[in-house]
Design a protein around this motif. Structure first.
Motif, PDB file in Angstrom:
ATOM      1  N   ILE A  30       0.837  -1.202   0.000  1.00 24.68           N
ATOM      2  CA  ILE A  30       0.000   0.000   0.000  1.00 24.68           C
ATOM      3  C   ILE A  30       0.867   1.245   0.000  1.00 24.68           C
ATOM      4  O   ILE A  30       0.592   2.220  -0.717  1.00 24.68           O
ATOM      5  CB  ILE A  30      -0.952  -0.012   1.222  1.00 24.68           C
ATOM      6  CG1 ILE A  30      -1.946  -1.167   1.115  1.00 24.68           C
ATOM      7  CG2 ILE A  30      -1.696   1.311   1.345  1.00 24.68           C
ATOM      8  CD1 ILE A  30      -2.737  -1.420   2.380  1.00 24.68           C
ATOM      9  N   ASP A  31       1.927   1.221   0.792  1.00 30.81           N
ATOM     10  CA  ASP A  31       2.815   2.375   0.860  1.00 30.81           C
ATOM     11  C   ASP A  31       3.487   2.647  -0.490  1.00 30.81           C
ATOM     12  O   ASP A  31       3.703   3.809  -0.863  1.00 30.81           O
ATOM     13  CB  ASP A  31       3.874   2.131   1.933  1.00 30.81           C
ATOM     14  CG  ASP A  31       4.724   3.365   2.188  1.00 30.81           C
ATOM     15  OD1 ASP A  31       4.152   4.405   2.564  1.00 30.81           O
ATOM     16  OD2 ASP A  31       5.953   3.286   1.999  1.00 30.81           O
ATOM     17  N   SER A  58      -9.657   3.635  -0.863  1.00 30.28           N
ATOM     18  CA  SER A  58      -8.907   4.840  -1.180  1.00 30.28           C
ATOM     19  C   SER A  58      -7.566   4.767  -0.469  1.00 30.28           C
ATOM     20  O   SER A  58      -7.517   4.636   0.752  1.00 30.28           O
ATOM     21  CB  SER A  58      -9.689   6.077  -0.725  1.00 30.28           C
ATOM     22  OG  SER A  58      -8.845   7.202  -0.638  1.00 30.28           O
ATOM     23  N   ARG A  59      -6.490   4.850  -1.210  1.00 33.17           N
ATOM     24  CA  ARG A  59      -5.165   4.719  -0.603  1.00 33.17           C
ATOM     25  C   ARG A  59      -4.944   5.789   0.452  1.00 33.17           C
ATOM     26  O   ARG A  59      -4.438   5.501   1.547  1.00 33.17           O
ATOM     27  CB  ARG A  59      -4.083   4.811  -1.686  1.00 33.17           C
ATOM     28  CG  ARG A  59      -2.664   4.736  -1.145  1.00 33.17           C
ATOM     29  CD  ARG A  59      -1.641   4.718  -2.269  1.00 33.17           C
ATOM     30  NE  ARG A  59      -0.282   4.716  -1.735  1.00 33.17           N
ATOM     31  CZ  ARG A  59       0.419   5.796  -1.442  1.00 33.17           C
ATOM     32  NH1 ARG A  59      -0.116   7.017  -1.649  1.00 33.17           N
ATOM     33  NH2 ARG A  59       1.638   5.711  -0.952  1.00 33.17           N
ATOM     34  N   ALA A  60      -5.331   7.023   0.171  1.00 33.62           N
ATOM     35  CA  ALA A  60      -5.112   8.108   1.125  1.00 33.62           C
ATOM     36  C   ALA A  60      -5.883   7.872   2.413  1.00 33.62           C
ATOM     37  O   ALA A  60      -5.376   8.115   3.515  1.00 33.62           O
ATOM     38  CB  ALA A  60      -5.516   9.439   0.498  1.00 33.62           C
ATOM     39  N   ALA A  61      -7.120   7.400   2.299  1.00 36.14           N
ATOM     40  CA  ALA A  61      -7.951   7.176   3.488  1.00 36.14           C
ATOM     41  C   ALA A  61      -7.373   6.079   4.367  1.00 36.14           C
ATOM     42  O   ALA A  61      -7.352   6.200   5.603  1.00 36.14           O
ATOM     43  CB  ALA A  61      -9.377   6.828   3.071  1.00 36.14           C
ATOM     44  N   ILE A  62      -6.876   5.001   3.768  1.00 38.07           N
ATOM     45  CA  ILE A  62      -6.331   3.888   4.552  1.00 38.07           C
ATOM     46  C   ILE A  62      -4.979   4.250   5.155  1.00 38.07           C
ATOM     47  O   ILE A  62      -4.684   3.897   6.303  1.00 38.07           O
ATOM     48  CB  ILE A  62      -6.227   2.625   3.675  1.00 38.07           C
ATOM     49  CG1 ILE A  62      -7.622   2.165   3.265  1.00 38.07           C
ATOM     50  CG2 ILE A  62      -5.505   1.514   4.423  1.00 38.07           C
ATOM     51  CD1 ILE A  62      -8.576   1.875   4.406  1.00 38.07           C
ATOM     52  N   LEU A  63      -4.157   4.979   4.432  1.00 37.00           N
ATOM     53  CA  LEU A  63      -2.882   5.415   4.997  1.00 37.00           C
ATOM     54  C   LEU A  63      -3.100   6.294   6.222  1.00 37.00           C
ATOM     55  O   LEU A  63      -2.334   6.243   7.182  1.00 37.00           O
ATOM     56  CB  LEU A  63      -2.062   6.172   3.950  1.00 37.00           C
ATOM     57  CG  LEU A  63      -1.398   5.324   2.861  1.00 37.00           C
ATOM     58  CD1 LEU A  63      -0.698   6.224   1.846  1.00 37.00           C
ATOM     59  CD2 LEU A  63      -0.408   4.328   3.461  1.00 37.00           C
ATOM     60  N   ALA A  82     -13.376   5.514  12.353  1.00 41.23           N
ATOM     61  CA  ALA A  82     -13.048   6.823  11.791  1.00 41.23           C
ATOM     62  C   ALA A  82     -14.185   7.396  10.946  1.00 41.23           C
ATOM     63  O   ALA A  82     -14.025   8.447  10.319  1.00 41.23           O
ATOM     64  CB  ALA A  82     -11.782   6.726  10.947  1.00 41.23           C
ATOM     65  N   ASN A  83     -15.331   6.690  10.926  1.00 42.11           N
ATOM     66  CA  ASN A  83     -16.514   7.140  10.179  1.00 42.11           C
ATOM     67  C   ASN A  83     -16.245   7.265   8.685  1.00 42.11           C
ATOM     68  O   ASN A  83     -16.792   8.160   8.009  1.00 42.11           O
ATOM     69  CB  ASN A  83     -17.032   8.469  10.731  1.00 42.11           C
ATOM     70  CG  ASN A  83     -17.555   8.353  12.149  1.00 42.11           C
ATOM     71  OD1 ASN A  83     -18.275   7.407  12.472  1.00 42.11           O
ATOM     72  ND2 ASN A  83     -17.172   9.284  13.011  1.00 42.11           N
ATOM     73  N   LEU A  84     -15.407   6.373   8.147  1.00 43.48           N
ATOM     74  CA  LEU A  84     -15.216   6.343   6.709  1.00 43.48           C
ATOM     75  C   LEU A  84     -16.431   5.703   6.037  1.00 43.48           C
ATOM     76  O   LEU A  84     -17.236   5.026   6.687  1.00 43.48           O
ATOM     77  CB  LEU A  84     -13.958   5.548   6.362  1.00 43.48           C
ATOM     78  CG  LEU A  84     -12.623   6.086   6.892  1.00 43.48           C
ATOM     79  CD1 LEU A  84     -11.468   5.269   6.326  1.00 43.48           C
ATOM     80  CD2 LEU A  84     -12.443   7.554   6.561  1.00 43.48           C
ATOM     81  N   ASP A  85     -16.552   5.920   4.748  1.00 40.97           N
ATOM     82  CA  ASP A  85     -17.645   5.343   3.969  1.00 40.97           C
ATOM     83  C   ASP A  85     -17.277   3.895   3.649  1.00 40.97           C
ATOM     84  O   ASP A  85     -16.483   3.624   2.753  1.00 40.97           O
ATOM     85  CB  ASP A  85     -17.847   6.158   2.688  1.00 40.97           C
ATOM     86  CG  ASP A  85     -19.060   5.697   1.876  1.00 40.97           C
ATOM     87  OD1 ASP A  85     -19.590   4.602   2.166  1.00 40.97           O
ATOM     88  OD2 ASP A  85     -19.472   6.425   0.957  1.00 40.97           O
ATOM     89  N   VAL A  86     -17.850   2.955   4.402  1.00 40.37           N
ATOM     90  CA  VAL A  86     -17.552   1.532   4.245  1.00 40.37           C
ATOM     91  C   VAL A  86     -18.737   0.855   3.580  1.00 40.37           C
ATOM     92  O   VAL A  86     -19.870   0.963   4.058  1.00 40.37           O
ATOM     93  CB  VAL A  86     -17.249   0.870   5.602  1.00 40.37           C
ATOM     94  CG1 VAL A  86     -16.937  -0.614   5.418  1.00 40.37           C
ATOM     95  CG2 VAL A  86     -16.096   1.572   6.303  1.00 40.37           C
ATOM     96  N   ARG A  87     -18.485   0.163   2.488  1.00 41.28           N
ATOM     97  CA  ARG A  87     -19.557  -0.524   1.757  1.00 41.28           C
ATOM     98  C   ARG A  87     -19.159  -1.971   1.505  1.00 41.28           C
ATOM     99  O   ARG A  87     -18.023  -2.375   1.716  1.00 41.28           O
ATOM    100  CB  ARG A  87     -19.836   0.181   0.423  1.00 41.28           C
ATOM    101  CG  ARG A  87     -20.128   1.673   0.554  1.00 41.28           C
ATOM    102  CD  ARG A  87     -20.490   2.295  -0.784  1.00 41.28           C
ATOM    103  NE  ARG A  87     -20.437   3.759  -0.735  1.00 41.28           N
ATOM    104  CZ  ARG A  87     -20.687   4.555  -1.771  1.00 41.28           C
ATOM    105  NH1 ARG A  87     -21.009   4.014  -2.947  1.00 41.28           N
ATOM    106  NH2 ARG A  87     -20.605   5.871  -1.644  1.00 41.28           N
TER     107      ARG A  87
END
Length: 394
Positions: free
Chosen positions: A78-79, A163-168, A190-195
């Protein structure tokens, strides 16, 4: 990077020579069919079967990850990814890299994490052991939904996009198989949009045994879920024990109590006292655990819990501890006076033993709270790196 890529298809790899070329070919066919500017990354975790040469020969970008572990390999991949989105899955040909349309569509629609659901999409015969399908995955997914209120029904599906940025930004830390759980838990907290989208699972194409060890890795997932939820591990059990102890102790403090044909006496009163002691310590652990996990980034901050933790100051804890210990001293004095009246002979369970149990319980609880208060305050000491005794990096 001269041109921004939309998608990185990431495959963690440890001795996958039998199936790696097939997975890369399927991923390449998807990128071509969908017209996506993307790349295929193989995060190699120290393969000894020639997987590295197969990856490069088939046009994948090889990323060597020396730190061992499934989570470490994924974190390294991912990095190193260049895509705005990442879709990851094992390189054992159990997931269909040629059909990732639903994942890409959800990511383009704004999802931060898109989980595959194998139970909704279909599991081929022999693709998943019965105890994983009927017990392990449903049980752990239920625990995850109960503890963290995540919408995910297949907690451990290996095919997922994000999203790479969101997971990082989640600062994932685990290096083993529990990395999969950490991603879902932290994304939810973190209240991300998880589907979730349906996907299929086929029997893998390897002749060797899988890296996954059912009971060892299942326990590691469960352990992670418990450690990430101080409420369920410490707080709720502690509150139940404290309530049982207080109600039972209050009822039995005046003397024995008959319920039907059963008489509850001094021994039941002692059990109630032990419930109070263990309950108080468990609640204290919940407070310390939450403060530590929030402060050091294991659990995202919570406005509700932060307000509660800020209200639980060391001074207030010490005041409560002093009150409990003073109550214990008074009860101990009462017990000694009763004992003196009997010429310091055998303790009378009807009076002296109850006073002694009450005294020791309040003294122990007061001491526990005092020590826990100091420990919690140590965790909460503000600090700044590089301010004193170090050199500036500028």
């Amino acid at each position: 990077m001269s041109e921004a890529l939309e998608l990185t298809i990431l495959m963690p790899c440890l001795n996958e020579a039998e199936t790696l070329a097939t997975c890369i070919a399927k991923a390449r066919s998807f990128l071509t069919r969908a017209g996506i500017a993307g790349e295929i990354v193989v995060a190699d975790n120290g393969s000894t079967d020639g997987s590295q040469a197969i990856a490069t020969a088939n046009g994948a970008r090889l990323v060597a990850v020396p730190e061992k572990g499934y989570g470490a390999a994924l974190a390294g991949g991912i990095d190193a990814a260049k895509g705005r989105f990442v879709i990851m899955a094992d390189a054992d040909d159990s997931y269909d890299f040629a059909n990732l349309d639903l994942f890409v569509a959800a990511l383009r629609d704004g999802a931060d994490l898109v989980m595959g659901n194998r139970f909704a999409g279909g599991i081929a015969p022999g693709a998943m052991p019965w105890h994983h399908r009927q017990i392990g995955n449903p049980a752990l997914s239920f625990v995850g939904r109960l503890f963290f209120h995540t919408p995910v029904n297949d907690f451990h599906c290996g095919l997922r996009g994000f999203s790479r940025a969101a997971i990082l930004a989640l600062n994932l830390r685990t290096t083993g198989m529990e990395f999969a759980s950490e991603m879902v838990v932290k994304a939810t907290l973190a209240n991300l949009d998880v589907r979730e989208v349906p996907t299929t699972l086929s029997k893998d194409g390897r002749s060797r045994a899988p890296h996954l060890r059912s009971f060892r890795d299942g326990w590691r997932h469960l352990r992670f879920l418990l450690l990430f939820s101080p409420r369920w591990l410490f707080l709720y059990p502690g509150m139940v024990l404290l309530l049982i102890g207080l109600v039972g102790g209050a009822a039995l403090l005046p003397g024995p109590m008959r319920i039907g044909g059963v008489v509850l006496g001094i021994h039941t009163f002692l059990v109630a006292a032990l419930c109070v002691i263990v309950g108080v310590q468990s609640i204290a652990f919940a407070i310390i655990g939450r403060r530590f996990a929030s402060r050091y980034g294991f659990i995202p901050p919570s406005d509700t819990y932060d307000r509660i933790l800020e209200a639980i100051t060391l001074e207030r804890i010490l005041l409560l501890s002093a009150t409990l210990m003073l109550t214990g001293v008074v009860a101990l004095g009462w017990g000694l006076s009763e004992w003196a009246q009997r010429g310091f002979g055998d303790l009378d369970p009807r009076t002296t033993m109850r006073a002694a149990i009450l005294a020791l319980t309040t003294l122990v609880c007061g001491f526990q709270l005092m020590m826990s208060g100091f420990m919690s305050s140590m965790i909460n000491i503000p600090f700044s790196e590089g301010r004193v005794g170090g050199q500036s990096n500028s």
